[in-house]
Design a protein around this motif. Structure first.
Motif, mmCIF file in Angstrom:
data_model
loop_
_atom_site.group_PDB
_atom_site.id
_atom_site.type_symbol
_atom_site.label_atom_id
_atom_site.label_comp_id
_atom_site.label_asym_id
_atom_site.label_seq_id
_atom_site.Cartn_x
_atom_site.Cartn_y
_atom_site.Cartn_z
ATOM 1 N N VAL A 1 -5.121 0.166 2.364
ATOM 2 C CA VAL A 1 -4.126 -0.435 2.813
ATOM 3 C C VAL A 1 -2.558 0.553 3.041
ATOM 4 N N ASP A 2 -3.012 1.507 2.018
ATOM 5 C CA ASP A 2 -1.946 2.001 2.068
ATOM 6 C C ASP A 2 -1.639 3.246 2.593
ATOM 7 N N THR A 3 -2.835 4.145 3.350
ATOM 8 C CA THR A 3 -3.352 4.865 4.492
ATOM 9 C C THR A 3 -2.819 4.596 5.414
ATOM 10 N N GLY A 4 -3.160 3.944 5.720
ATOM 11 C CA GLY A 4 -3.191 2.932 7.382
ATOM 12 C C GLY A 4 -1.638 3.050 7.687
ATOM 13 N N LYS A 5 -1.279 2.694 6.275
ATOM 14 C CA LYS A 5 0.446 2.162 6.551
ATOM 15 C C LYS A 5 1.437 3.782 6.749
ATOM 16 N N LYS A 6 0.893 4.760 5.667
ATOM 17 C CA LYS A 6 0.803 6.011 6.370
ATOM 18 C C LYS A 6 0.998 6.541 7.539
ATOM 19 N N LYS A 7 -0.433 6.147 7.555
ATOM 20 C CA LYS A 7 -0.958 7.011 9.296
ATOM 21 C C LYS A 7 -0.201 5.405 10.355
ATOM 22 N N GLU B 1 -15.822 -12.120 3.444
ATOM 23 C CA GLU B 1 -15.389 -12.881 3.097
ATOM 24 C C GLU B 1 -14.577 -13.089 2.104
ATOM 25 N N MET B 2 -13.971 -12.229 1.890
ATOM 26 C CA MET B 2 -12.839 -12.047 0.694
ATOM 27 C C MET B 2 -11.970 -12.661 1.513
ATOM 28 N N ALA B 3 -11.221 -12.556 1.884
ATOM 29 C CA ALA B 3 -10.609 -13.341 3.264
ATOM 30 C C ALA B 3 -10.460 -14.298 2.896
ATOM 31 N N SER B 4 -11.545 -15.081 2.571
ATOM 32 C CA SER B 4 -11.782 -16.868 3.381
ATOM 33 C C SER B 4 -10.972 -17.340 2.287
ATOM 34 N N GLU B 5 -11.342 -16.554 0.961
ATOM 35 C CA GLU B 5 -11.231 -16.990 -0.280
ATOM 36 C C GLU B 5 -10.070 -17.595 -0.848
ATOM 37 N N ILE B 6 -9.388 -18.438 -1.243
ATOM 38 C CA ILE B 6 -8.032 -18.632 -1.494
ATOM 39 C C ILE B 6 -7.467 -17.850 -2.966
ATOM 40 N N ILE B 7 -8.082 -18.018 -3.569
ATOM 41 C CA ILE B 7 -7.981 -17.246 -5.292
ATOM 42 C C ILE B 7 -7.370 -15.790 -4.588
ATOM 43 N N ASN B 8 -8.634 -15.234 -3.761
ATOM 44 C CA ASN B 8 -8.227 -13.728 -3.723
ATOM 45 C C ASN B 8 -6.406 -13.518 -2.979
ATOM 46 N N LEU B 9 -5.798 -14.362 -2.051
ATOM 47 C CA LEU B 9 -4.914 -14.312 -1.814
ATOM 48 C C LEU B 9 -3.150 -13.545 -2.074
ATOM 49 N N PRO B 10 -2.988 -14.026 -3.308
ATOM 50 C CA PRO B 10 -1.767 -12.680 -3.498
ATOM 51 C C PRO B 10 -1.869 -12.074 -3.884
ATOM 52 N N ILE B 11 -4.031 -11.534 -4.184
ATOM 53 C CA ILE B 11 -3.578 -10.571 -3.955
ATOM 54 C C ILE B 11 -3.396 -9.501 -2.985
ATOM 55 N N LEU B 12 -4.241 -10.273 -2.277
ATOM 56 C CA LEU B 12 -4.175 -9.333 -0.963
ATOM 57 C C LEU B 12 -2.975 -9.898 -0.031
ATOM 58 N N LEU B 13 -2.065 -10.522 0.323
ATOM 59 C CA LEU B 13 -0.923 -10.157 0.556
ATOM 60 C C LEU B 13 0.175 -9.242 -0.560
ATOM 61 N N ILE C 1 -0.857 -6.000 -1.536
ATOM 62 C CA ILE C 1 -1.588 -5.341 -0.933
ATOM 63 C C ILE C 1 -0.733 -4.549 0.152
ATOM 64 N N GLY C 2 -0.984 -5.805 1.200
ATOM 65 C CA GLY C 2 -0.179 -5.495 2.110
ATOM 66 C C GLY C 2 -0.849 -5.999 3.527
ATOM 67 N N LEU C 3 -2.006 -6.343 3.157
ATOM 68 C CA LEU C 3 -3.329 -6.301 4.347
ATOM 69 C C LEU C 3 -2.085 -7.073 6.141
ATOM 70 N N ASP C 4 -2.767 -6.324 7.355
ATOM 71 C CA ASP C 4 -1.611 -6.942 8.596
ATOM 72 C C ASP C 4 -2.457 -7.957 8.884
ATOM 73 N N ALA C 5 -3.618 -8.548 9.079
ATOM 74 C CA ALA C 5 -4.302 -9.234 8.779
ATOM 75 C C ALA C 5 -5.759 -9.902 8.669
ATOM 76 N N ILE D 1 3.362 -18.798 -0.154
ATOM 77 C CA ILE D 1 3.244 -17.528 -1.585
ATOM 78 C C ILE D 1 4.169 -16.645 -0.582
ATOM 79 N N SER D 2 5.441 -16.395 -1.640
ATOM 80 C CA SER D 2 6.304 -14.737 -1.020
ATOM 81 C C SER D 2 5.798 -13.361 -1.239
ATOM 82 N N VAL D 3 5.335 -12.836 -0.245
ATOM 83 C CA VAL D 3 5.151 -11.244 -0.387
ATOM 84 C C VAL D 3 5.730 -10.558 -1.409
ATOM 85 N N SER D 4 7.630 -10.840 -1.253
ATOM 86 C CA SER D 4 7.824 -9.457 -2.720
ATOM 87 C C SER D 4 7.031 -10.438 -4.462
#
Ligand code: PEP
Ligand code: MG
Length: 588
Positions: free
Chosen positions: A497-503, A512-524, A526-530, A548-551
């Motif tokens: 994700v960091d590399t994507g942002k830089k580029k 499947e990781m994206a569909s489990e709410i327990i992972n959401l605070p981390i995914l947000l 990290i800064g995924l776009d979708a 959830i607040s992204v900050s």
């Protein structure tokens, strides 16, 4: 609890979430276990083959009747039954059984059993969970032929006359499709797993289901009261009064939460501090677009195209593919449809191409590797995608990329496909976004170089976890180690994700990781776009993002990255976000 309690809790696999309480209805399905082998003389071979063929015809007629009677709600799954019709005449089963009768001079039942085990073992050696689950289809088809061979009646579960919980050894898609939905509160089976069609159908119908219970049919008696907790994957037999009260409460609050979450599914996924995320759906077949829209999906983040190639005797031609892709693009417009090119290994379900003998198929000739070795097959698909792109917002996604060279070769083939369409005078759009799946560690590590060649990344955690942690994703013996929260996986995702942002390219996640709410605070954080997921998971994920607040999650991520095990990370999530997570457990 009093010591004379008869309450018994059994644990299986969560097939579909939700809770139901009711009377058990045992489906009396013995199967045909004891097969006698006997020899036939050469002059009886023709007669024996005819007996076998006539059992296949009867099986085919049964299936046709079932397909005709499939309810509107299950229409989208009738394709599985059509696959069964094709499998009836599959050369691995039909052809092989006839060969065995002829060559070994044995009875049809024995020949069918031998052909079935050979076909099943071939499928079960395949790493891909979808293809692996084809082994269950082979078994269902074979059972149907076998029943007709031995003259046993098909089980008719279409006329259950009361509201029940179905208890079965296994339910085939044909049987599941016959259910009168208003009569079935839930179902549980001895066999099956999360990726089985029974689970998929249960989730579509939003009926609680627990599968893989081993011996539920032996432990549960007809009409006994049972509780099915599809979210936790447990079944309680003959519950005590206290347990009943507790689960009635749980069921009510689950339903209330689910209704709440569904009511808001078309609202945007805007975080508590105003960041907007795009939440999309994963589909296998065009029919599933409706489910994505109904659950508030804002596009198709992953169209797994291999499903259109399976269970048939020939490859789909360009026209067929083009119409399917165009239909999906038009239905979803103006939202994007990300079409992933064929992610398949050398599988015999596709005729005409000999499957390679591979000791480790998941490390073998699959996905992009297969396509680059078979440019004609690949170009047919690429042409169909470029043609459909003239009619909607289509993007192209390449699976299993392990190095830059695979991307370069594919881009060359895409150019060639466009040139040939130009020559043929057909409408097409070459100007589409092209992305790659990041699902192999080498791709994650090389993300900077890859970002120069493509327009977006989509992280496929199902495979990324498998390849990073060296855990076969379908091997239940090491399933306890399979965890996307492993620090190594999180670091790789963050790097991508960091590399994507830089580029300046976007990074999605469609595993499947994206569909489990327990992972959401981390995914947000990290800064995924979708995020893209099974349609039924969309409402709860969208609702959770709004809480959830992204900050906050960015600060939280700093602590997460200090953890040295998945278990510690899990504890940190529940300690920090426990309350929010508990309220969102619908579809967990
Ligand atoms: C993945 O690997 O995460 C993915 C989305 O692809 P598939 O599950 O189809 O391999
Ligand atoms: Mg994958």
């Amino acid at each position: 609890m009093p010591s004379d309690t008869t309450e018994k809790v059994i644990k299986g696999i969560s097939g579909s979430p939700g809770i139901c309480i009711g009377k058990a209805y045992l489906v009396d399905k013995e199967g045909v276990d004891i097969i006698e082998k006997y020899s036939i003389t050469e002059d009886k071979v023709k007669k024996e083959i005819n007996r076998f063929k006539s059992a296949v015809t009867k099986a085919k007629n049964e299936l046709m009747d079932i397909i005709k009677g499939v309810s509107e709600e299950l229409r989208q799954h009738a394709g599985i039954l059509e696959t069964h019709m094709v499998l009836l005449k599959d050369k691995m089963l039909y052809g092989k059984a006839i060969d065995i009768i002829k060559n070994e001079l044995v009875n049809s039942e024995w020949a069918l059993r031998e052909a079935t085990s050979a076909a099943k073992s071939m499928f079960s050696n395949i790493a891909d969970p979808y293809l692996k689950s084809r082994s269950a289809d082979i078994e269902h088809v074979s059972e149907r032929i076998m029943r007709n061979l031995v003259g046993r009646k098909d089980v008719n579960i279409s006329n259950i006359d009361k509201r029940v919980i179905l208890v079965a050894h296994s339910l085939s898609p044909a049987e599941t499709s016959q259910l009168q939905l208003e009569k079935v509160m839930g179902f549980i089976t001895d066999r099956g797993g999360k990726a089985s069609h029974t689970s998929i159908i249960a989730r579509t119908l939003e009926i609680p289901a627990v599968l893989g219970l081993d011996n539920a049919t032996q432990l549960i008696k007809n009409d006994s009261i049972i509780i099915v907790d599809g979210s936790e994957g447990i079944v309680i037999i003959d519950p005590e009064e206290d347990t009943l009260v507790k689960y009635e409460e749980r069921s009510k609050s689950y339903e209330a939460r689910k209704a709440d979450i569904l009511r808001t599914s078309d609202q945007p996924a805007k975080s508590a501090d105003g960041h907007l995320f795009s939440i999309m759906g994963n589909i296998e077949l065009p029919e599933e677009v409706v489910a994505v829209k109904d659950h508030g999906g804002e596009g198709i983040g992953l169209f797994r195209t291999e499903f259109l190639y399976l269970g048939r005797m020939n490859f789909p031609d360009e026209r067929e593919l083009f119409h399917q892709y165009k239909e999906v693009a038009e239905l979803m417009a103006p939202h994007p449809v990300i079409i992933r090119t064929l992610d398949i290994n050398g599988d015999k379900a596709i005729s005409g191409i000999p499957a390679p003998e591979e000791a480790n198929p998941s490390l073998g000739l699959r996905a992009i590797r297969f396509c680059l070795k078979k440019p004609t097959i690949f170009k047919t698909q690429l042409r169909a995608i470029l043609r459909a792109a003239a009619y909607g917002n289509i993007r192209l996604l390449l699976p299993m990329i392990s190095g830059c060279e695979e991307i370069r070769q594919t881009l060359k083939l895409i150019d060639e496909a466009a040139e040939s369409l130009e020559k043929d005078g057909l409408a097409y759009n070459r100007d589409i976004q092209i992305g790659i799946m990041i699902e192999i560690p080498s791709a994650a590590i090389m993300a900077d170089a890859m970002a120069d060649l493509v327009d977006f990344f989509s992280i496929g955690t199902n495979d990324l976890v498998q390849y990073t942690l060296a855990i076969d994703r379908v091997n239940r013996h090491v399933a306890y180690l399979y965890n996307p929260l492993h620090p190594a996986v999180l670091r790789l995702i963050k790097h991508v994700v960091d590399t994507g942002k830089k580029k300046h390219i976007k990074t999605f996640m469609c595993g499947e990781m994206a569909s489990e709410i327990i992972n959401l605070p981390i995914l947000l954080g990290i800064g995924l776009d979708a995020l893209s997921m099974a349609p039924q998971s969309i409402p709860s994920i969208k609702s959770m993002i709004r809480k959830i607040s992204v900050s906050d999650s960015k600060l939280f991520l700093k602590d997460v990255l200090k953890q040295t095990s998945a278990l510690d990370t899990m504890k940190l999530i529940t300690d920090t976000y426990g309350d929010i997570l508990v309220n969102g457990i619908y579809n967990k």
